[in-house]
Design a protein around this motif. Structure first.
Motif, short mmCIF file in Angstrom:
data_model
loop_
_atom_site.label_atom_id
_atom_site.label_comp_id
_atom_site.label_asym_id
_atom_site.label_seq_id
_atom_site.Cartn_x
_atom_site.Cartn_y
_atom_site.Cartn_z
N GLY A 144 0.82 -1.20 0.00
CA GLY A 144 0.00 0.00 0.00
C GLY A 144 0.86 1.25 0.00
O GLY A 144 2.08 1.19 0.00
N THR A 145 0.19 2.39 0.01
CA THR A 145 0.88 3.67 -0.06
C THR A 145 0.93 4.31 1.32
O THR A 145 -0.11 4.56 1.95
N LEU A 146 2.15 4.55 1.79
CA LEU A 146 2.35 5.18 3.09
C LEU A 146 2.62 6.66 2.85
O LEU A 146 3.76 7.10 2.68
N THR A 147 1.56 7.46 2.85
CA THR A 147 1.68 8.88 2.55
C THR A 147 2.29 9.63 3.73
O THR A 147 2.31 9.12 4.86
N PRO A 148 2.78 10.86 3.51
CA PRO A 148 3.30 11.66 4.63
C PRO A 148 2.26 11.88 5.73
O PRO A 148 2.59 11.90 6.92
N GLY A 177 7.30 -0.21 -6.72
CA GLY A 177 5.93 -0.67 -6.92
C GLY A 177 5.09 -0.63 -5.64
O GLY A 177 5.23 0.25 -4.80
N PHE A 178 4.24 -1.65 -5.53
CA PHE A 178 3.24 -1.68 -4.46
C PHE A 178 3.88 -2.04 -3.11
O PHE A 178 3.38 -1.66 -2.06
N ASN A 179 4.98 -2.79 -3.15
CA ASN A 179 5.64 -3.23 -1.91
C ASN A 179 6.89 -2.39 -1.68
O ASN A 179 7.86 -2.49 -2.45
N LEU A 203 -3.32 -0.68 5.91
CA LEU A 203 -2.11 -1.13 5.24
C LEU A 203 -1.74 -2.50 5.78
O LEU A 203 -1.91 -2.79 6.97
N LYS A 204 -1.23 -3.35 4.91
CA LYS A 204 -0.88 -4.71 5.29
C LYS A 204 0.62 -4.92 5.25
O LYS A 204 1.28 -4.55 4.28
N VAL A 205 1.16 -5.53 6.33
CA VAL A 205 2.58 -5.87 6.40
C VAL A 205 2.78 -7.25 5.78
O VAL A 205 2.19 -8.23 6.22
N SER A 206 3.63 -7.31 4.74
CA SER A 206 3.91 -8.61 4.11
C SER A 206 5.20 -9.23 4.61
O SER A 206 5.38 -10.45 4.52
#
Length: 337
Positions: A144-148, A177-179, A203-206
């Motif tokens: 996912g996207t970790l925005t400011p 990319g996504f990760n 958000l998911k931690v892979s």
């Protein structure tokens, strides 16, 4: 030389000093057959029992404080034993006579990275207690996207099921990319805290890897499933972080043990794979409602396997030795075997 009872019990890894004080108050502790009182002391030769069970102990001045760093692989659980027969982080640790390793913190079965173990229960409890403010650093791959804005929210704090939580810092490590990989720091060790903080922002931690605990970083020469004993400078740094004094019995490595660690830095051992067969057997045993067959690294099994004859025993032994050679165990300078 005698020591306070609660201090000896805490150092044995049975609980924090405060919990041991409460156990004494509750009448659960006895010395030489007499129920103990708070303030009692114990010396070498005394019979110490907690809840009727004999406690093996040594006075502080006789013990050498030891700490090992272990690189936990995915698939091992942070427990001394498991009713399902799954591999545990204690399976690969060296044995210590008349003492036991106390785990500092935990990692869930899907997480990897640095785990510390010590033979000093009080030291372990101080390192784990939130009041010590010890930092835990993780490398995390996030889907996912970790925005400011999300980063600021996670550092300011969010409300979880067990209370407020926050990251001390969040910084990007790279990826495409996504990760992407991020470095985060927390000062608590609550269950799945890092994963739950990210989940609070959808958000998911892979992947999750612990890279530092307090002043101790994951050694660069260490591979998954392997351990290394820390020397005096590293141990003293951790002691200073929790305001404990070095022991008169000594700290760190000496002689052959020190040479073995120096050799490991120059020639790291290969990763030790998690026993996939044991994981499969535990799942099958659980499905059938029977106890799992636990494979030990010394080649013993419990319960004993029936039948097969001498030829089968020889075949199993040969297979075990081949596996030892494949994972480098037969030339492990630290195994003591």
């Amino acid at each position: 030389m005698s020591e306070k009872l609660q201090k000896v019990l805490a150092r044995s890894g049975l609980g924090s000093r405060r919990h041991m004080e409460q156990a004494i108050i509750d009448g659960r502790v006895s010395v030489n057959g007499v129920v103990a009182s708070l303030g009692d002391r114990v010396a070498v030769g005394d019979e110490l029992r907690l809840d009727g069970r004999l406690v093996h102990f040594s006075v502080e001045s006789e013990l050498r404080r030891r700490v090992i760093a272990y690189y936990k692989p995915e698939g091992e659980i942070c427990s001394r034993s498991d009713p399902e027969g799954r591999p545990t982080v204690f399976d690969n640790l060296p044995r210590i006579k008349d003492e036991r390793w106390v785990m500092v913190g935990r990692l869930d079965i899907n997480s990897t990275g640095l785990l510390l173990f010590t033979n000093d229960g009080e030291f372990a409890n101080r390192l784990m207690h939130p009041s010590s403010g010890i930092e835990r650093e993780y490398a995390v791959r996030v889907m996912g996207t970790l925005t400011p804005e999300v980063q600021r929210t996670l550092c300011d704090g969010v409300e979880l099921d067990d209370g407020p939580a926050r990251f001390e810092s969040v910084s990007e490590l790279g990826g495409e990319g996504f990760n992407r990989w991020w470095q985060v720091v927390v000062k608590e060790g609550r269950n799945r805290e890092v994963r739950r903080l990210f989940e609070s922002q959808n958000l998911k931690v892979s992947r999750l890897l612990r890279t530092r605990y307090g002043t101790q970083k994951l050694p660069r020469e260490l591979r998954t499933g392997r351990w290394v004993e820390l020397d005096k400078p590293d141990i003293d740094a951790l002691l200073g972080a929790v305001e404990l004094r070095p022991r008169r019995g000594g700290t760190g490595l000496f002689g052959i043990a020190k040479r073995r660690v120096d050799k490991l830095r120059d020639n790291p051992l290969p990763p030790r794979p998690v026993d996939a067969g044991r994981q499969r057997r535990s799942r099958e045993a659980a499905a059938e409602g029977r106890p799992a067959r636990i494979q030990r690294h010394d080649g013993n099994a419990r319960p004993a396997q029936q039948g097969g004859g001498a030829g089968a025993d020889q075949q199993r032994k040969g297979g075990f030795l081949r596996q030892q050679r494949r994972d480098g165990r037969n030339k492990d300078p630290q195994s003591g075997e």
